[in-house]
Design a protein around this motif. Structure first.
Motif, PDB file in Angstrom:
ATOM      1  N   ASP A  40      -5.047  15.747  18.529  1.00 54.31           N
ATOM      2  CA  ASP A  40      -4.572  17.139  18.486  1.00 54.31           C
ATOM      3  C   ASP A  40      -3.384  17.333  19.421  1.00 54.31           C
ATOM      4  O   ASP A  40      -3.375  16.820  20.548  1.00 54.31           O
ATOM      5  CB  ASP A  40      -5.682  18.098  18.930  1.00 54.31           C
ATOM      6  N   CYS A  41      -2.401  18.086  18.978  1.00 58.37           N
ATOM      7  CA  CYS A  41      -1.251  18.413  19.823  1.00 58.37           C
ATOM      8  C   CYS A  41      -1.667  19.508  20.815  1.00 58.37           C
ATOM      9  O   CYS A  41      -2.151  20.572  20.405  1.00 58.37           O
ATOM     10  CB  CYS A  41      -0.094  18.890  18.957  1.00 58.37           C
ATOM     11  N   ALA A  42      -1.467  19.237  22.097  1.00 52.65           N
ATOM     12  CA  ALA A  42      -1.887  20.196  23.129  1.00 52.65           C
ATOM     13  C   ALA A  42      -1.139  21.522  22.987  1.00 52.65           C
ATOM     14  O   ALA A  42      -1.708  22.593  23.231  1.00 52.65           O
ATOM     15  CB  ALA A  42      -1.651  19.596  24.516  1.00 52.65           C
ATOM     16  N   HIS A  64       6.514  24.240  10.234  1.00 52.96           N
ATOM     17  CA  HIS A  64       7.431  23.136  10.545  1.00 52.96           C
ATOM     18  C   HIS A  64       6.699  21.880  11.005  1.00 52.96           C
ATOM     19  O   HIS A  64       7.288  20.808  11.042  1.00 52.96           O
ATOM     20  CB  HIS A  64       8.506  23.558  11.553  1.00 52.96           C
ATOM     21  N   CYS A  65       5.430  21.996  11.348  1.00 52.52           N
ATOM     22  CA  CYS A  65       4.658  20.770  11.615  1.00 52.52           C
ATOM     23  C   CYS A  65       3.217  20.974  11.154  1.00 52.52           C
ATOM     24  O   CYS A  65       2.707  22.097  11.123  1.00 52.52           O
ATOM     25  CB  CYS A  65       4.743  20.375  13.083  1.00 52.52           C
ATOM     26  N   ASP A  66       2.575  19.853  10.813  1.00 51.44           N
ATOM     27  CA  ASP A  66       1.204  19.922  10.287  1.00 51.44           C
ATOM     28  C   ASP A  66       0.224  20.441  11.318  1.00 51.44           C
ATOM     29  O   ASP A  66      -0.773  21.079  10.987  1.00 51.44           O
ATOM     30  CB  ASP A  66       0.758  18.528   9.815  1.00 51.44           C
ATOM     31  N   GLN A  67       0.488  20.137  12.600  1.00 55.20           N
ATOM     32  CA  GLN A  67      -0.448  20.553  13.654  1.00 55.20           C
ATOM     33  C   GLN A  67      -0.542  22.088  13.716  1.00 55.20           C
ATOM     34  O   GLN A  67      -1.633  22.647  13.790  1.00 55.20           O
ATOM     35  CB  GLN A  67       0.029  20.012  15.004  1.00 55.20           C
ATOM     36  N   LEU A  68       0.598  22.742  13.699  1.00 52.10           N
ATOM     37  CA  LEU A  68       0.582  24.217  13.759  1.00 52.10           C
ATOM     38  C   LEU A  68      -0.040  24.797  12.494  1.00 52.10           C
ATOM     39  O   LEU A  68      -0.776  25.783  12.531  1.00 52.10           O
ATOM     40  CB  LEU A  68       1.994  24.759  13.942  1.00 52.10           C
ATOM     41  N   GLY A 188      10.501  18.392  22.302  1.00 53.39           N
ATOM     42  CA  GLY A 188       9.708  19.517  21.824  1.00 53.39           C
ATOM     43  C   GLY A 188       9.589  20.651  22.823  1.00 53.39           C
ATOM     44  O   GLY A 188      10.437  20.796  23.708  1.00 53.39           O
ATOM     45  N   PRO A 189       8.525  21.444  22.721  1.00 56.13           N
ATOM     46  CA  PRO A 189       8.394  22.663  23.515  1.00 56.13           C
ATOM     47  C   PRO A 189       8.390  22.406  25.019  1.00 56.13           C
ATOM     48  O   PRO A 189       7.656  21.558  25.513  1.00 56.13           O
ATOM     49  CB  PRO A 189       7.032  23.214  23.087  1.00 56.13           C
ATOM     50  N   LEU A 190       9.240  23.139  25.726  1.00 57.14           N
ATOM     51  CA  LEU A 190       9.265  23.131  27.191  1.00 57.14           C
ATOM     52  C   LEU A 190       8.978  24.573  27.602  1.00 57.14           C
ATOM     53  O   LEU A 190       9.869  25.412  27.640  1.00 57.14           O
ATOM     54  CB  LEU A 190      10.624  22.675  27.714  1.00 57.14           C
ATOM     55  N   ALA A 282       0.586  13.926  20.742  1.00 59.69           N
ATOM     56  CA  ALA A 282       0.210  13.911  19.324  1.00 59.69           C
ATOM     57  C   ALA A 282       1.327  14.439  18.423  1.00 59.69           C
ATOM     58  O   ALA A 282       1.085  14.739  17.255  1.00 59.69           O
ATOM     59  CB  ALA A 282      -1.049  14.734  19.115  1.00 59.69           C
ATOM     60  N   CYS A 283       2.527  14.542  18.966  1.00 62.65           N
ATOM     61  CA  CYS A 283       3.632  15.086  18.161  1.00 62.65           C
ATOM     62  C   CYS A 283       4.344  13.963  17.416  1.00 62.65           C
ATOM     63  O   CYS A 283       5.225  13.299  17.960  1.00 62.65           O
ATOM     64  CB  CYS A 283       4.618  15.840  19.055  1.00 62.65           C
ATOM     65  N   ASP A 284       3.960  13.771  16.174  1.00 58.23           N
ATOM     66  CA  ASP A 284       4.573  12.692  15.384  1.00 58.23           C
ATOM     67  C   ASP A 284       6.055  12.936  15.162  1.00 58.23           C
ATOM     68  O   ASP A 284       6.853  12.003  15.095  1.00 58.23           O
ATOM     69  CB  ASP A 284       3.876  12.589  14.014  1.00 58.23           C
TER      70      ASP A 284
HETATM   71  S1  SF4 Z   1       4.959  19.683  19.812  1.00 58.54           S
HETATM   72 FE1  SF4 Z   1       5.172  18.655  17.832  1.00 58.54          FE
HETATM   73  S2  SF4 Z   1       3.097  18.570  16.970  1.00 58.54           S
HETATM   74 FE2  SF4 Z   1       3.076  20.059  18.648  1.00 58.54          FE
HETATM   75  S3  SF4 Z   1       3.459  22.026  17.670  1.00 58.54           S
HETATM   76 FE3  SF4 Z   1       5.466  21.257  18.313  1.00 58.54          FE
HETATM   77  S4  SF4 Z   1       6.272  20.106  16.533  1.00 58.54           S
HETATM   78 FE4  SF4 Z   1       4.061  20.432  16.219  1.00 58.54          FE
END
Ligand code: SF4
Length: 336
Positions: A40-42, A64-68, A188-190, A282-284
């Motif tokens: 799982d993406c934190a 935009h991503c499967d995790q969300l 990714g997210p900061l 977990a961010c592919d």
């Molecule tokens: S960090 Fe990656 S997997 Fe996690 S929500 Fe953002 S794009 Fe999706």
């Protein structure tokens, strides 16, 4: 009502034009630590946890991503009345992409009215579009002259309040590196909770000269035209879709050559000597780019796991120091 959105490519001006508060998820209250399942993406899980806890707020998830998308599905029953899944097109250069984006804006508009927003007038939309494009432009022009954390704070104000208050801080003069090694952040997210990274980079002897994380400089642009109050609401919405599709620079786009074109130009202009790739374990999407990033930019890349920051910066600091030291050896002493 506050509406949290989970991608910088969801137009906050459209939410605000409905009379609602828009807030980027990166600046939401941080929930207490919680257990993660393997794979799982934190960040996606934290978004979902915030959505459960902030029961008076609405949430715009994106595809935009499967995790969300999965997090949205898992919440669908419990908070369906205040959660929305925005279908972000992965392609951007086709008329179909624009039709999808426009249809999603209209669907989002109906959702916003359903949770208490009002139908936006053309004047309200033009005003929000004008303000947002003005702030974005000011942030863009100040990006290279502001210390990285100051810029991040200004961008945070933009994503939480729609303004930036740059005041005397803006300017076109590049910030001196003062002997620190110039490096870029990408990935990714900061979130606000991760801003210890700026201090850790500096302690390691480097300086962030480009922030290409989310939300960062990738999400700043200068709009081609200023919206006119005499335009109809449909014409304004059409212009809003054009503006976002024309400037979207992200890893989920297919093909994502625009990301590398954007990065290549700015890395060269800012003189970055290395790149820190900031990724969730977990961010592919971002993990898959590490090797391409090295090959496309010809720069050393240090991959840092964003999840590690939650348990302290000690290990990250050690890796940063070793990376910066290696950059010094590779390129000799930095320019003063
Ligand atoms: S960090 Fe990656 S997997 Fe996690 S929500 Fe953002 S794009 Fe999706």
């Amino acid at each position: 009502m506050q509406v949290f959105y989970t991608s910088p490519w969801v137009p906050a001006e459209w939410i605000r034009a409905h009379g609602l508060e828009a807030c980027g998820i990166w600046f939401a209250p941080v929930p207490r630590p919680f257990a993660l399942l393997a794979g799982d993406c934190a960040f996606a899980c934290r978004t979902s946890r915030v959505a459960e806890l902030e029961s008076d707020s609405a949430f715009v998830f994106t595809t935009h991503c499967d995790q969300l998308r999965r997090q949205f599905d898992s919440l669908a029953l419990s908070i369906s009345h205040r959660a929305f899944l925005f279908n972000l097109p992965a392609t951007w250069q086709t008329p179909v992409a624009k039709r999808i984006f426009l249809a999603e804006l209209e669907r989002l508009g109906r959702f916003l009215v359903g949770i208490g927003g009002h139908e936006p007038t053309a004047e309200a939309l033009a005003s929000q579009m004008g303000e947002h494009s003005g702030v974005r432009k000011a942030l863009l022009h100040s990006a290279s002259s502001l210390p990285a954390q100051t810029l991040a704070e200004a961008i945070a104000r933009f994503y939480t309040e729609g303004r930036a208050d740059l005041g005397q801080q803006s300017g076109d003069t590049a910030c001196p590196t003062n002997g620190l090694v110039p490096i870029a952040l990408a990935g990714g997210p900061l979130s606000r909770a991760d801003w210890g990274l700026f201090e850790a980079v500096q302690t390691a002897g480097a300086r962030v000269v480009l922030n290409a994380t989310e939300p960062g400089e990738r999400n700043l642009w200068e709009s081609a035209s200023v919206p006119s109050v005499v335009s109809s609401k449909d014409a304004l919405l059409d212009a809003l879709a054009d503006d976002y599709l024309a400037h979207c620079v992200d890893v989920f786009q297919r093909p994502n050559r625009r990301l590398y074109a954007w990065l290549g130009e700015r890395l060269a202009f800012r003189g970055a000597r290395g790149i820190i790739l900031w990724v969730y374990s977990a961010c592919d999407l971002w993990r898959a780019e590490a090797q391409t990033l090295r090959e496309a930019t010809h720069l050393p890349v240090l991959q840092l796991e964003a999840d590690e920051a939650a348990s302290g910066w000690t290990r990250i600091r050690g890796r940063l120091e070793a990376f910066v030291e290696s950059l010094r050896h590779l390129a000799g002493p930095p320019a003063p």
